[in-house]
Design a protein around this motif. Structure first.
Motif, PDB file in Angstrom:
ATOM      1  N   TYR A  50       0.792  -1.194   0.082  1.00 17.68           N
ATOM      2  CA  TYR A  50       0.054   0.134   0.143  1.00 17.68           C
ATOM      3  C   TYR A  50       0.783   1.179  -0.011  1.00 17.68           C
ATOM      4  CZ  TYR A  50      -3.879  -3.186   0.944  1.00 17.68           C
ATOM      5  OH  TYR A  50      -4.781  -4.036   0.944  1.00 17.68           O
ATOM      6  N   LEU A  51       0.127   2.457  -0.819  1.00 17.95           N
ATOM      7  CA  LEU A  51       0.916   3.633  -0.861  1.00 17.95           C
ATOM      8  C   LEU A  51      -0.193   4.683  -0.593  1.00 17.95           C
ATOM      9  CD1 LEU A  51       2.720   3.304  -4.175  1.00 17.95           C
ATOM     10  CD2 LEU A  51       3.974   2.991  -1.915  1.00 17.95           C
ATOM     11  N   ARG A  52       0.288   5.880   0.019  1.00 21.69           N
ATOM     12  CA  ARG A  52      -0.629   6.919   0.350  1.00 21.69           C
ATOM     13  C   ARG A  52      -0.312   8.020  -0.823  1.00 21.69           C
ATOM     14  NH1 ARG A  52      -1.585   8.665   6.386  1.00 21.69           N
ATOM     15  NH2 ARG A  52      -2.067   6.404   6.426  1.00 21.69           N
ATOM     16  N   LEU A  53      -1.176   8.542  -1.245  1.00 21.89           N
ATOM     17  CA  LEU A  53      -0.991   9.716  -2.100  1.00 21.89           C
ATOM     18  C   LEU A  53      -1.700  10.691  -1.395  1.00 21.89           C
ATOM     19  CD1 LEU A  53      -0.353  11.160  -4.693  1.00 21.89           C
ATOM     20  CD2 LEU A  53      -2.753  10.571  -5.513  1.00 21.89           C
ATOM     21  N   ASN A  54      -0.892  12.007  -1.116  1.00 25.28           N
ATOM     22  CA  ASN A  54      -1.482  13.235  -0.519  1.00 25.28           C
ATOM     23  C   ASN A  54      -1.490  14.342  -1.597  1.00 25.28           C
ATOM     24  OD1 ASN A  54      -1.655  12.161   2.219  1.00 25.28           O
ATOM     25  ND2 ASN A  54       0.442  12.042   2.356  1.00 25.28           N
ATOM     26  N   HIS A  55      -0.801  14.295  -2.518  1.00 24.16           N
ATOM     27  CA  HIS A  55      -0.738  15.508  -3.506  1.00 24.16           C
ATOM     28  C   HIS A  55      -2.011  15.871  -3.922  1.00 24.16           C
ATOM     29  CE1 HIS A  55       0.678  18.004  -6.448  1.00 24.16           C
ATOM     30  NE2 HIS A  55       1.850  18.096  -5.896  1.00 24.16           N
ATOM     31  N   ASP A  56      -2.544  17.190  -4.092  1.00 24.81           N
ATOM     32  CA  ASP A  56      -3.711  17.446  -4.674  1.00 24.81           C
ATOM     33  C   ASP A  56      -3.680  17.702  -5.873  1.00 24.81           C
ATOM     34  OD1 ASP A  56      -4.975  17.866  -2.220  1.00 24.81           O
ATOM     35  OD2 ASP A  56      -4.254  19.773  -1.893  1.00 24.81           O
ATOM     36  N   GLY A  57      -4.701  17.787  -6.774  1.00 23.22           N
ATOM     37  CA  GLY A  57      -4.723  17.654  -8.094  1.00 23.22           C
ATOM     38  C   GLY A  57      -5.161  16.522  -9.002  1.00 23.22           C
ATOM     39  N   LYS A  58      -5.249  16.652 -10.082  1.00 19.65           N
ATOM     40  CA  LYS A  58      -5.134  15.295 -11.136  1.00 19.65           C
ATOM     41  C   LYS A  58      -3.853  14.615 -11.122  1.00 19.65           C
ATOM     42  CE  LYS A  58      -6.376  14.256 -15.675  1.00 19.65           C
ATOM     43  NZ  LYS A  58      -6.866  14.668 -17.156  1.00 19.65           N
ATOM     44  N   ILE A  59      -3.785  13.618 -10.671  1.00 21.21           N
ATOM     45  CA  ILE A  59      -2.562  12.537 -10.268  1.00 21.21           C
ATOM     46  C   ILE A  59      -2.799  11.294 -11.254  1.00 21.21           C
ATOM     47  CG2 ILE A  59      -1.051  11.145  -9.178  1.00 21.21           C
ATOM     48  CD1 ILE A  59      -1.021  14.178  -8.517  1.00 21.21           C
ATOM     49  N   ILE A  60      -1.861  11.077 -12.300  1.00 18.07           N
ATOM     50  CA  ILE A  60      -1.888   9.934 -13.090  1.00 18.07           C
ATOM     51  C   ILE A  60      -0.707   9.108 -12.845  1.00 18.07           C
ATOM     52  CG2 ILE A  60      -1.518   9.042 -15.464  1.00 18.07           C
ATOM     53  CD1 ILE A  60      -1.991  12.901 -15.088  1.00 18.07           C
ATOM     54  N   LEU A  61      -1.246   7.845 -12.446  1.00 21.91           N
ATOM     55  CA  LEU A  61      -0.296   6.764 -11.749  1.00 21.91           C
ATOM     56  C   LEU A  61      -0.047   5.753 -13.352  1.00 21.91           C
ATOM     57  CD1 LEU A  61      -2.411   5.864  -8.718  1.00 21.91           C
ATOM     58  CD2 LEU A  61      -0.283   7.123  -8.916  1.00 21.91           C
ATOM     59  N   HIS A  62       1.241   5.599 -13.524  1.00 26.68           N
ATOM     60  CA  HIS A  62       1.745   4.853 -14.610  1.00 26.68           C
ATOM     61  C   HIS A  62       2.302   3.642 -13.663  1.00 26.68           C
ATOM     62  CE1 HIS A  62       1.128   6.572 -18.788  1.00 26.68           C
ATOM     63  NE2 HIS A  62       0.803   7.544 -17.832  1.00 26.68           N
ATOM     64  N   MET A  63       1.882   2.463 -13.967  1.00 25.75           N
ATOM     65  CA  MET A  63       2.516   1.388 -13.287  1.00 25.75           C
ATOM     66  C   MET A  63       3.069   0.321 -14.483  1.00 25.75           C
ATOM     67  SD  MET A  63       1.643  -1.211 -10.182  1.00 25.75           S
ATOM     68  CE  MET A  63       0.423  -2.218 -11.271  1.00 25.75           C
ATOM     69  N   GLN A  64       4.097  -0.129 -14.393  1.00 24.19           N
ATOM     70  CA  GLN A  64       4.692  -1.232 -15.313  1.00 24.19           C
ATOM     71  C   GLN A  64       5.135  -2.531 -14.701  1.00 24.19           C
ATOM     72  OE1 GLN A  64       4.973  -0.937 -18.609  1.00 24.19           O
ATOM     73  NE2 GLN A  64       5.710  -3.084 -18.597  1.00 24.19           N
ATOM     74  N   SER A  65       4.545  -3.399 -15.044  1.00 26.13           N
ATOM     75  CA  SER A  65       4.961  -4.796 -14.261  1.00 26.13           C
ATOM     76  C   SER A  65       6.087  -5.240 -14.900  1.00 26.13           C
ATOM     77  CB  SER A  65       4.004  -5.732 -14.490  1.00 26.13           C
ATOM     78  OG  SER A  65       2.885  -5.575 -13.624  1.00 26.13           O
ATOM     79  N   LEU A  66       7.364  -4.954 -14.283  1.00 28.95           N
ATOM     80  CA  LEU A  66       8.780  -5.389 -14.965  1.00 28.95           C
ATOM     81  C   LEU A  66       8.954  -6.947 -14.915  1.00 28.95           C
ATOM     82  CD1 LEU A  66      10.574  -2.666 -12.857  1.00 28.95           C
ATOM     83  CD2 LEU A  66       9.871  -2.478 -15.313  1.00 28.95           C
ATOM     84  N   LYS A  67       8.408  -7.574 -13.821  1.00 29.60           N
ATOM     85  CA  LYS A  67       8.360  -9.034 -13.839  1.00 29.60           C
ATOM     86  C   LYS A  67       7.284  -9.436 -13.156  1.00 29.60           C
ATOM     87  CE  LYS A  67      10.479 -12.021 -10.607  1.00 29.60           C
ATOM     88  NZ  LYS A  67      11.638 -12.373  -9.686  1.00 29.60           N
ATOM     89  N   GLY A  68       6.445 -10.370 -13.490  1.00 29.22           N
ATOM     90  CA  GLY A  68       5.030 -11.080 -13.209  1.00 29.22           C
ATOM     91  C   GLY A  68       3.956 -10.174 -13.427  1.00 29.22           C
TER      92      GLY A  68
END
Length: 184
Positions: A50-68
């Protein structure tokens, strides 16, 4: 002629594979997006991180599965979203993208799930802020003279009062039941 076609086909396949496997800076990210964080990690099969995002505004999360295969779950209601409790998700094999709207209540919970098909998954998340979306400081309510959100404060105070009142009635009814059981 056949050798030329084979060379052309091989170069085409190599360029496609390089584009599929790369997750660099030049992958179609608009200039208006500012890179805030890069998070790398490992997650076991069937587990969450788990991670927590505190930054305001429109946020884009790009996640790349490097393995699995790691999957992404996001919520502004819980800090531990999973596949049962989430508001936004991306569960593709490889590249997952979630756009967190600016009106989501902060902090936002981010859950990374390691798909059970793989013993371990390795991932990289890039967190971008979209500065093209203007932030209106007056859109979420009126401001008080102290500089805080008067509307939010009064709503929160109302919720606290309602919760205290509910607890009071629960205790009072419980005591009345005990007294009635003793008398009858």
């Amino acid at each position: 002629m056949t050798l030329g076609r084979a060379a052309l086909l091989l170069s085409l396949l190599l360029s496609q594979a390089r584009g599929f496997l790369s997750f660099g800076e030049d992958d179609g990210i608009p200039d208006e997006w500012v890179l805030l964080h890069v998070v790398q990690g490992h997650i076991g099969a069937g587990n969450y991180s788990y991670l927590r995002l505190n930054h305001d505004g429109k946020i884009i999360l790009h996640m790349q599965s490097l393995k699995g295969d790691a999957d992404l779950y996001v919520s502004d209601k819980t800090l531990h979203p999973n596949f049962d409790t989430y508001k936004l998700q991306s569960v593709t094999c490889g590249h997952d993208v979630v756009v967190v709207p600016g009106d989501f209540k902060r902090p936002v919970g981010i859950g990374i799930y390691g798909h059970p098909s793989y013993k371990e998954s390795e991932f990289e998340i890039r967190v971008f802020y979209d500065q093209a979306v203007p932030q209106d400081p007056f859109e979420s309510g009126s401001y008080s003279s102290e500089g805080g959100h008067a509307e939010k404060k009064s709503a929160q105070a109302g919720d606290d009062f309602q919760e205290e009142e509910s607890i009071f009635w629960t205790i009072l009814i419980g005591l009345l039941k005990i007294i009635l059981e003793i008398l009858f």
